[in-house]
Design a protein around this motif. Structure first.
Motif, PDB file in Angstrom:
ATOM      1  N   PHE A   1       0.856  -1.182   0.000  1.00 11.28           N
ATOM      2  CA  PHE A   1       0.000   0.000   0.000  1.00 11.28           C
ATOM      3  C   PHE A   1       0.894   1.233   0.000  1.00 11.28           C
ATOM      4  N   ASN A   2       0.562   2.220  -0.850  1.00  9.38           N
ATOM      5  CA  ASN A   2       1.393   3.410  -1.007  1.00  9.38           C
ATOM      6  C   ASN A   2       0.528   4.664  -0.976  1.00  9.38           C
ATOM      7  N   ALA A   3       1.039   5.714  -0.356  1.00  6.19           N
ATOM      8  CA  ALA A   3       0.348   7.000  -0.309  1.00  6.19           C
ATOM      9  C   ALA A   3       1.376   8.113  -0.427  1.00  6.19           C
ATOM     10  N   ILE A   4       0.997   9.193  -1.123  1.00 10.13           N
ATOM     11  CA  ILE A   4       1.880  10.335  -1.303  1.00 10.13           C
ATOM     12  C   ILE A   4       1.053  11.614  -1.282  1.00 10.13           C
ATOM     13  N   ALA A   5       1.609  12.662  -0.666  1.00 11.46           N
ATOM     14  CA  ALA A   5       0.975  13.976  -0.634  1.00 11.46           C
ATOM     15  C   ALA A   5       2.048  15.028  -0.882  1.00 11.46           C
ATOM     16  N   ILE A   6       1.743  15.997  -1.747  1.00 10.61           N
ATOM     17  CA  ILE A   6       2.681  17.060  -2.125  1.00 10.61           C
ATOM     18  C   ILE A   6       1.934  18.388  -2.089  1.00 10.61           C
ATOM     19  N   GLN A   7       2.587  19.432  -1.568  1.00  9.19           N
ATOM     20  CA  GLN A   7       1.944  20.742  -1.501  1.00  9.19           C
ATOM     21  C   GLN A   7       2.967  21.854  -1.713  1.00  9.19           C
TER      22      GLN A   7
END
Length: 456
Positions: free
Chosen positions: A164-170
């Motif tokens: 399972f993979n998750a990514i957040a960029i801001q």
């Protein structure tokens, strides 16, 4: 960040992070990579002759994967530079469960170093942050970026695993904009914000000694919003662009014998792109949204001779776009032949099609900093990008020396004047064109002990 491959623009590259199609790849609006290098263990850059399992990306494919090797103990990393600080940890909870977490945040909103000041000068040039005479129209400027990744590996058995993979960029920029002639009267706030969020689940199962099943499900969302205050005309322009994409891929890899191997798969992709413009004087609002659904079947055959002197890969990808009721066939091939002990000949070729691209409608869109917006092909004034490429190369490897020379020819059709961002008399002209590129890639590399140097 904004990488150009063989003359193509950065939006002609398809970037995957653990199976998620990414539409944002940079911090500081193109100057710093948005992917933490401490968390990426494998990167493939395919300029030509890519597998039929990859769609889109008429100039290239960049595939990044987080891999968990046989980790025996926890690992920690902390880093800091003149712009940001980051932390990464790899935790083996048990023999079957592993977690990797990374986080990075800039210090630019409370610590403005000389490095950051130079970066900001670069992104603000030729933008709405500067006035007619290049005077600064902004004050109280606050900029920061952050990114976060999470990976969880579950080894179901010795033959199957789930990741399972998750990514957040801001990225966030806000500033006060004022009229220098009436500073005490007019003081407005403008902003530019980019946000990316992605999720994926990857499953691998060795069904038998010669048969492997792989599947991938992902969700990807990118949004960019801007509020631009025109202090001279007392006008407020709000702009936004959003991409939401869902994808599913199922892949079977079969080893037929010691010489042949076959790969077959199915992929479904649903992509929606929305663009918003809103002005207060005169009152105007426009919102456009387009959705494309693509179903694709692909098949790849691989041959390897007994002595490994000859390698041949041939594949095809057949896509169907329901909105256009259109079938598209894309053949791919790669051929390698060993000519001498250390000399190898390579011939690569492929055709590709791409349904998303970036265009410039006005040079001051999104404050003039991120003036390129994503859009979907409508099969008319925004056609499907189509590329054809072939290359011929020689590669020599001996005694820690590596030399390579590769000539290539590439053509891409379906360009528009909007995608080129012209500043001349064609700036507001809607026309369709193409480009052709001839080139040579050259590499000379030497490695000894723990050092490596190269010339390209």
């Amino acid at each position: 960040a904004d990488l150009n491959i063989r003359g193509g623009s950065s939006d002609e590259n398809t970037i995957f992070w653990n199976g998620i199609n990414m539409y944002q790849s940079s911090h500081l609006f193109g100057l710093i990579s948005a992917f933490n290098s401490k968390t990426v263990q494998e990167v493939k850059v395919m300029k030509n002759g890519s597998s039929a399992a990859y769609g889109s990306g008429v100039s290239g494919v960049i595939d990044m994967k987080t891999k968990f090797d046989d980790i025996q103990q926890a690992k920690y990393h902390f880093g800091i530079n003149l712009i940001s600080a980051d932390i990464c940890t790899l935790l083996p909870i048990s023999k079957r469960h592993h977690i990797q977490v990374s986080a990075r945040r800039s210090m630019t909103d409370f610590l403005k170093t000389e490095t950051y000041n130079n970066y900001f000068k670069r992104i603000s040039q030729n933008s709405d942050l500067l006035g007619i005479n290049d005077e600064n129209l902004y004050k109280n400027e606050v900029f920061f970026f952050n990114d976060f990744t999470f990976n969880y590996l579950f080894k179901i058995s010795t033959k199957s695993e789930l990741q399972f993979n998750a990514i957040a960029i801001q990225n966030s920029l806000t500033f006060d904009e004022n009229d220098l002639e009436e500073e005490s009267v007019i003081d407005l706030k403008s902003l530019l914000k980019q946000v990316t969020f992605g999720l994926s689940v990857n499953y691998h199962n060795l069904l038998s000694e010669n048969l492997k099943l792989s599947s991938n499900v992902y969700y990807s969302k990118f949004s960019m919003d801007a509020v631009n205050n025109d202090v001279y005309n007392n006008q407020i322009l709000k702009q936004g662009t959003t991409i939401i994409e869902n994808g599913l891929k199922i892949n079977l890899n079969k080893k037929i014998n010691n010489y042949f191997q076959s790969e077959i798969g199915y992929q479904f992709i649903e992509t929606g792109v929305g663009n918003l413009e809103k002005v207060n004087r005169p009152l105007f609002r426009r919102y456009e949204k387009l959705v494309l659904r693509t179903n694709a079947l692909y098949n790849q055959w691989s041959f390897k001779s007994k002595n490994n002197n000859t390698k041949l890969n041939f594949g095809w990808r057949l896509s169907y776009i329901d909105r256009f009721s259109k079938f598209i066939l894309e053949p791919r091939f790669s051929f390698q032949q060993k000519l001498a002990n250390q000399l190898r000949l390579e011939i690569l070729g492929e055709t590709k099609n791409q349904y998303t691209s970036q265009g410039v409608y006005f040079q001051n869109d999104f404050l003039g900093i991120e003036k390129r917006r994503w859009r979907l092909s409508n099969n008319s004034d925004i056609p499907i990008l189509q590329s054809r490429q072939i290359s011929l190369g020689l590669h020599h490897n001996k005694n820690s020396w590596l030399s390579s020379v590769e000539g290539f020819y590439k053509s891409v059709e379906g360009l528009t004047t909007r995608s080129q961002g012209f500043l001349n008399q064609y700036q507001f002209t809607d026309a369709i064109g193409q480009y052709y590129i001839y080139g040579v890639d050259f590499l000379l590399q030497k490695e000894w002990n723990k050092f490596k140097t190269w010339l390209t």
